[in-house]
Design an enzyme around this catalytic site. Structure first.
Site, PDB file in Angstrom:
ATOM      1  N   TRP A 103       0.826  -1.206   0.000  1.00 29.94           N
ATOM      2  CA  TRP A 103       0.000   0.000   0.000  1.00 29.94           C
ATOM      3  C   TRP A 103       0.861   1.257   0.000  1.00 29.94           C
ATOM      4  O   TRP A 103       0.584   2.205  -0.736  1.00 29.94           O
ATOM      5  CB  TRP A 103      -0.949  -0.043   1.186  1.00 29.94           C
ATOM      6  CG  TRP A 103      -1.963   1.061   1.292  1.00 29.94           C
ATOM      7  CD1 TRP A 103      -2.391   1.648   2.443  1.00 29.94           C
ATOM      8  CD2 TRP A 103      -2.704   1.714   0.238  1.00 29.94           C
ATOM      9  NE1 TRP A 103      -3.343   2.605   2.183  1.00 29.94           N
ATOM     10  CE2 TRP A 103      -3.554   2.671   0.835  1.00 29.94           C
ATOM     11  CE3 TRP A 103      -2.723   1.561  -1.145  1.00 29.94           C
ATOM     12  CZ2 TRP A 103      -4.403   3.485   0.085  1.00 29.94           C
ATOM     13  CZ3 TRP A 103      -3.573   2.384  -1.894  1.00 29.94           C
ATOM     14  CH2 TRP A 103      -4.392   3.327  -1.279  1.00 29.94           C
ATOM     15  N   LYS A 163      -4.990   1.184   8.854  1.00 30.36           N
ATOM     16  CA  LYS A 163      -6.344   0.931   9.343  1.00 30.36           C
ATOM     17  C   LYS A 163      -6.294  -0.053  10.505  1.00 30.36           C
ATOM     18  O   LYS A 163      -5.919  -1.210  10.324  1.00 30.36           O
ATOM     19  CB  LYS A 163      -7.215   0.373   8.213  1.00 30.36           C
ATOM     20  CG  LYS A 163      -7.341   1.331   7.027  1.00 30.36           C
ATOM     21  CD  LYS A 163      -8.037   0.685   5.849  1.00 30.36           C
ATOM     22  CE  LYS A 163      -8.105   1.645   4.659  1.00 30.36           C
ATOM     23  NZ  LYS A 163      -8.738   1.031   3.477  1.00 30.36           N
ATOM     24  N   GLY A 181     -10.517   4.227   2.282  1.00 28.00           N
ATOM     25  CA  GLY A 181     -11.545   3.929   1.295  1.00 28.00           C
ATOM     26  C   GLY A 181     -11.274   2.612   0.605  1.00 28.00           C
ATOM     27  O   GLY A 181     -10.347   1.890   0.968  1.00 28.00           O
ATOM     28  N   THR A 239      -9.614   0.460  -1.621  1.00 29.46           N
ATOM     29  CA  THR A 239      -8.366   0.605  -2.365  1.00 29.46           C
ATOM     30  C   THR A 239      -7.548  -0.681  -2.320  1.00 29.46           C
ATOM     31  O   THR A 239      -6.984  -1.020  -1.278  1.00 29.46           O
ATOM     32  CB  THR A 239      -7.512   1.743  -1.768  1.00 29.46           C
ATOM     33  OG1 THR A 239      -7.438   1.569  -0.341  1.00 29.46           O
ATOM     34  CG2 THR A 239      -8.101   3.110  -2.066  1.00 29.46           C
ATOM     35  N   LYS A 293     -14.046  -2.856   9.116  1.00 28.86           N
ATOM     36  CA  LYS A 293     -14.242  -3.638   7.888  1.00 28.86           C
ATOM     37  C   LYS A 293     -13.180  -4.719   7.757  1.00 28.86           C
ATOM     38  O   LYS A 293     -13.425  -5.768   7.141  1.00 28.86           O
ATOM     39  CB  LYS A 293     -14.279  -2.720   6.660  1.00 28.86           C
ATOM     40  CG  LYS A 293     -12.979  -2.001   6.327  1.00 28.86           C
ATOM     41  CD  LYS A 293     -12.073  -2.796   5.410  1.00 28.86           C
ATOM     42  CE  LYS A 293     -10.726  -2.117   5.252  1.00 28.86           C
ATOM     43  NZ  LYS A 293      -9.796  -2.883   4.392  1.00 28.86           N
ATOM     44  N   ASP A 335     -15.560   0.538   1.446  1.00 35.19           N
ATOM     45  CA  ASP A 335     -14.405  -0.298   1.745  1.00 35.19           C
ATOM     46  C   ASP A 335     -14.840  -1.689   2.191  1.00 35.19           C
ATOM     47  O   ASP A 335     -14.199  -2.698   1.885  1.00 35.19           O
ATOM     48  CB  ASP A 335     -13.572   0.375   2.840  1.00 35.19           C
ATOM     49  CG  ASP A 335     -12.101  -0.008   2.791  1.00 35.19           C
ATOM     50  OD1 ASP A 335     -11.719  -0.820   1.938  1.00 35.19           O
ATOM     51  OD2 ASP A 335     -11.327   0.523   3.614  1.00 35.19           O
ATOM     52  N   THR A 389     -13.504  -5.246   0.346  1.00 31.96           N
ATOM     53  CA  THR A 389     -12.639  -6.201   1.030  1.00 31.96           C
ATOM     54  C   THR A 389     -13.367  -7.470   1.449  1.00 31.96           C
ATOM     55  O   THR A 389     -12.727  -8.450   1.825  1.00 31.96           O
ATOM     56  CB  THR A 389     -11.980  -5.563   2.266  1.00 31.96           C
ATOM     57  OG1 THR A 389     -12.984  -4.990   3.095  1.00 31.96           O
ATOM     58  CG2 THR A 389     -11.006  -4.500   1.873  1.00 31.96           C
ATOM     59  N   ARG A 399      -6.119  -9.062   2.029  1.00 29.47           N
ATOM     60  CA  ARG A 399      -5.366  -9.936   2.929  1.00 29.47           C
ATOM     61  C   ARG A 399      -6.269 -10.499   4.022  1.00 29.47           C
ATOM     62  O   ARG A 399      -6.120 -11.647   4.435  1.00 29.47           O
ATOM     63  CB  ARG A 399      -4.199  -9.157   3.544  1.00 29.47           C
ATOM     64  CG  ARG A 399      -3.154  -8.730   2.552  1.00 29.47           C
ATOM     65  CD  ARG A 399      -1.940  -8.126   3.229  1.00 29.47           C
ATOM     66  NE  ARG A 399      -2.253  -6.872   3.899  1.00 29.47           N
ATOM     67  CZ  ARG A 399      -2.136  -5.678   3.339  1.00 29.47           C
ATOM     68  NH1 ARG A 399      -1.761  -5.586   2.078  1.00 29.47           N
ATOM     69  NH2 ARG A 399      -2.412  -4.581   4.009  1.00 29.47           N
ATOM     70  N   VAL A 451       0.686  -8.068   6.507  1.00 33.42           N
ATOM     71  CA  VAL A 451      -0.124  -7.997   7.718  1.00 33.42           C
ATOM     72  C   VAL A 451      -1.611  -7.979   7.383  1.00 33.42           C
ATOM     73  O   VAL A 451      -2.066  -7.159   6.582  1.00 33.42           O
ATOM     74  CB  VAL A 451       0.246  -6.729   8.525  1.00 33.42           C
ATOM     75  CG1 VAL A 451      -0.626  -6.619   9.766  1.00 33.42           C
ATOM     76  CG2 VAL A 451       1.719  -6.763   8.910  1.00 33.42           C
ATOM     77  N   GLU A 472      -4.485  -6.782   9.071  1.00 31.29           N
ATOM     78  CA  GLU A 472      -4.720  -5.942  10.246  1.00 31.29           C
ATOM     79  C   GLU A 472      -5.929  -6.389  11.060  1.00 31.29           C
ATOM     80  O   GLU A 472      -5.982  -6.198  12.269  1.00 31.29           O
ATOM     81  CB  GLU A 472      -4.903  -4.479   9.816  1.00 31.29           C
ATOM     82  CG  GLU A 472      -3.637  -3.798   9.321  1.00 31.29           C
ATOM     83  CD  GLU A 472      -2.680  -3.420  10.442  1.00 31.29           C
ATOM     84  OE1 GLU A 472      -2.902  -3.829  11.600  1.00 31.29           O
ATOM     85  OE2 GLU A 472      -1.704  -2.722  10.146  1.00 31.29           O
TER      86      GLU A 472
END
Length: 330
Positions: free
Chosen positions: A12, A102, A130, A132, A186, A239, A243, A250, A274, A276
């Site tokens: 990212w 995030k 957002g 992405t 999210k 978002d 995702t 991920r 990672v 998150e």
């Protein structure tokens, strides 16, 4: 602003550096790995985290934080759990810190803007969040995001020409809390949707999980002062939809592997990048319990990460008492 700083050489961070350099602007990208810095400067590639991208010539990499001291704006893209330590080691406070990580700090339960303010109180904080995927941003595909500014319209007017590009469109918000909560929650819900996919439960189940997860996001966000409109926007619902529907996420990929029967401990030990949501789920579950907020999906993900079998967790969710769709305990 001449040179923009980016803290974090993962997928990212590299994608954001590439986007910022798309108009010929100089971008200074900090990465922890010396070999990665050498590769970016010599070959203009990041084979470790974003192998699909050929990086712009105006991106320079460094492993020395003092090199960013002249940047008036720095995008912080380090993993959420390390954000405070990295920002605190900057030798000079930039005018603007734009947080792109995030999550919620596991040790304290603080949002990233609070962590950054404590580490660098002289800087003004903004949140970039957002729908992405890094490889799409790096490729120049159209993307829209939320830029939430703690400095309100004055900071927005200063930052929009720094961030906006023809294929990268920011939308203004002054709701920093909402932008943060959308991105953090999210990630946890994406793990749950990955489990649905891994178990082969179908698209009906995934759609229901997204809708019910969004209700949990709203309840939690509003309890902390987030605006409902923010959570209905790009950094929340937008978002969440992205995702929760692709293995490019991920967090979704982690959940899919859990649903297929792999152990959480093995997956977390073996992951180079990672997810998150795995770090956010326990602290989010704890905060929800402390506030008396019903978040059964977050509770289920937390149980999965603690080692509970996916089939058992799903069965428990489906056995919950029937109730009204809306309301504080829904």
């Amino acid at each position: 602003m001449n040179t923009i700083g980016v803290l974090g050489g993962g997928a990212w961070g590299t994608a954001l550096a590439q986007m910022l350099a798309s108009d010929g602007r100089s971008v200074l990208l900090w990465a922890r790995e010396t070999e990665l810095v050498e590769e970016i400067n010599a070959s203009h590639t990041n084979s470790l985290f974003l192998p699909s991208a050929r990086l712009a010539q105006t991106i320079t990499a460094t492993s020395e934080l003092p090199d960013l001291s002249e940047c008036e704006a720095i995008l912080v893209v380090t993993p959420a759990q390390h954000l405070g330590a990295v920002v605190g080691n900057l030798t000079k406070a930039p005018r603007d810190l734009i947080l792109c990580s995030k999550g919620i700090e596991a040790s304290s339960g603080r949002l990233m803007n609070d962590v950054a303010k404590d580490a660098m109180p002289e800087s003004e904080i903004a949140i970039l969040s957002g729908p992405t995927f890094a490889h799409e941003v790096a490729s120049g595909l159209p993307t829209a995001i939320t830029l939430a500014c703690s400095g309100a319209d004055e900071q927005w007017q200063r930052l929009k020409p720094v961030i906006a590009r023809p294929q990268f469109r920011p939308y203004y918000s002054d709701d920093v809390i909402g932008a943060e909560i959308g991105g953090a929650v999210k990630n946890v819900l994406a793990i749950a949707c990955g489990v649905v996919d891994g178990l082969g439960l179908g698209q009906n189940a995934r759609a229901a999980l997204i809708a019910r997860g969004y209700a949990e996001m709203l309840r939690f966000g509003e309890s902390l002062g987030a605006q409902r409109d923010t959570l209905a926007g790009l950094c929340g619902l937008g978002d969440l939809v992205l995702t929760c529907s692709s293995t490019s996420s991920r967090n979704f990929s982690l959940g899919k592997a859990l649903g297929e029967g792999q152990s959480a401990a093995d997956l977390m030990a073996d992951r180079r990048t990672v997810a998150e949501g795995a770090h956010t789920a326990p602290v989010l579950h704890r905060l929800a319990q402390e506030r008396g907020i019903a978040m059964p999906i977050v509770q289920a993900v937390n149980a999965l990460l603690d080692g509970a079998p996916a089939s058992d967790v799903v069965a428990k969710l489906l056995a919950r008492p029937l109730k009204a769709e809306t309301g504080p305990a829904a």
